[in-house]
Design an enzyme around this catalytic site. Structure first.
Site, PDB file in Angstrom:
ATOM      1  CG  ASN A  34       0.699   4.351  -0.627  1.00 10.70           C
ATOM      2  OD1 ASN A  34       1.614   5.048  -1.549  1.00 10.70           O
ATOM      3  ND2 ASN A  34       1.450   3.861   0.664  1.00 10.70           N
ATOM      4  CB  SER A  85      -2.413  -8.439   2.164  1.00  8.84           C
ATOM      5  OG  SER A  85      -0.676  -8.442   1.846  1.00  8.84           O
ATOM      6  CG  HIS A 117       4.094   3.871   4.821  1.00  2.54           C
ATOM      7  ND1 HIS A 117       4.897   1.892   4.919  1.00  2.54           N
ATOM      8  CD2 HIS A 117       2.621   3.263   4.434  1.00  2.54           C
ATOM      9  CE1 HIS A 117       4.580   1.283   3.920  1.00  2.54           C
ATOM     10  NE2 HIS A 117       3.016   2.194   3.245  1.00  2.54           N
ATOM     11  CD  GLU A 152      -0.339   0.519   6.075  1.00  2.93           C
ATOM     12  OE1 GLU A 152      -0.324   0.223   4.786  1.00  2.93           O
ATOM     13  OE2 GLU A 152       0.981   1.376   5.909  1.00  2.93           O
TER      14      GLU A 152
HETATM   15  P1  13P Z   1      -0.095  -3.311   0.593  1.00  3.15           P
HETATM   16  O1  13P Z   1      -1.356  -3.537  -0.101  1.00  3.15           O
HETATM   17  O2  13P Z   1       0.518  -3.493  -0.854  1.00  3.15           O
HETATM   18  O3  13P Z   1       0.483  -3.983   1.468  1.00  3.15           O
HETATM   19  O4  13P Z   1       0.336  -1.758   1.198  1.00  3.15           O
HETATM   20  C1  13P Z   1       0.253  -1.673   1.973  1.00  3.15           C
HETATM   21  C2  13P Z   1       0.552  -0.800   2.242  1.00  3.15           C
HETATM   22  O5  13P Z   1       1.431  -0.606   2.601  1.00  3.15           O
HETATM   23  C3  13P Z   1      -0.436   0.444   2.460  1.00  3.15           C
HETATM   24  O6  13P Z   1       0.252   2.228   2.193  1.00  3.15           O
END
Ligand code: 13P
Length: 252
Positions: A5, A215, A94, A168
């Site tokens: 993403n 992360s 999201h 997430e």
């Molecule tokens: P990061 O991997 O930068 O933490 O982002 C996660 C994310 O929001 C993917 O949709």
């Protein structure tokens, strides 16, 4: 399912380089789709380059809008348009869109329904903030977000296999603080059980895939993907680097 993403990052040049490097180095297995979600303005360019490379990388859209009855929407992108471009996946719900674009449950529900109607696969994102986690209210918070899927077992029974849940935790996104393995396992189990027991999917024998995001990087990806009930990864920052991304895919 391993998803890159890119959020609001990239350029024509970086899209082209990424597709070339990933296509040449990734070992895509059919059961584990490799999905690229560039910014919307690069979707068609990415589609063309992937086709020219005869690559098996799939494309996902970071956004979709639902239609407003008898109203127009300047800047809107419909699921029909995405389908027309050969896009197969779309991210919905999201946390950044919930927070910054103030997306309501009602809007999210309509987006999911329309996307499914137009044969897109939906990656439905959920996750708690740090206060909710500290108050030990994660399950309650997630169950309310999962209830958005509640209607679908009657209205879109045949399309439930096209839904993946992406867990997430908001506090883990872009912070370098990925959730611990035990916490991820426990939460993924909760999500699957809640969908089966409370949303009525169990009698349909449809077991939702649940992927993790927050992360994820080259150092922690193997541990996370080896966790019970983790069916894939949704990667933000680390996916911008083509080498890091194809290595994560190949390790998963
Ligand atoms: P990061 O991997 O930068 O933490 O982002 C996660 C994310 O929001 C993917 O949709």
């Amino acid at each position: 399912m391993i998803i890159a993403n890119w959020k609001m990052n990239g350029s024509r040049r970086s899209v082209a380089t990424w597709i070339e490097v990933v296509s040449n180095n990734v070992n895509i297995k059919k059961i584990n789709p490799c999905i690229f979600c560039p910014p919307t303005c690069y979707l068609e360019y990415a589609r063309r380059l992937i086709d020219e490379n005869s690559s098996s990388i799939e494309i996902g859209s970071q956004i979709v809008n639902h239609s407003f009855q008898d109203e127009s929407l300047t800047g809107g992108i419909s699921s029909k348009m995405l389908k027309d471009l050969g896009i197969k996946f779309v991210l919905v719900g999201h946390s950044e869109q919930r927070n910054f674009l103030k997306e309501s449950k009602n809007v999210i529900t309509k987006k999911i329904e329309e996307a499914l109607d137009d044969e897109l696969s939906v990656i439905y994102c959920i996750g708690e903030d740090i206060d909710t986690k500290n108050k030990n209210e994660t399950h309650l918070f997630l169950s309310e977000q999962l209830d958005v899927l509640g209607q679908l077992q009657s209205t879109h029974k045949d399309k439930l296999r096209s839904i993946t849940v992406a867990y997430e935790p908001i506090w883990a996104i872009g912070s370098g603080l990925n959730a611990e393995k035990v916490y991820i396992e426990e939460t993924h189990q909760f999500i699957k059980k809640y969908i089966n027991d409370h949303l009525g999917w169990s009698h349909l024998r449809i077991y939702p895939a649940v992927i993790y995001g927050g992360s994820v990087n080259l150092d922690n990806c193997e541990e996370i993907i080896s966790s019970t009930d983790v069916d894939g990864l949704l990667i933000g920052g680390a996916s911008l680097n083509s080498e890091t991304f194809y290595k994560i895919y190949n390790l998963s």
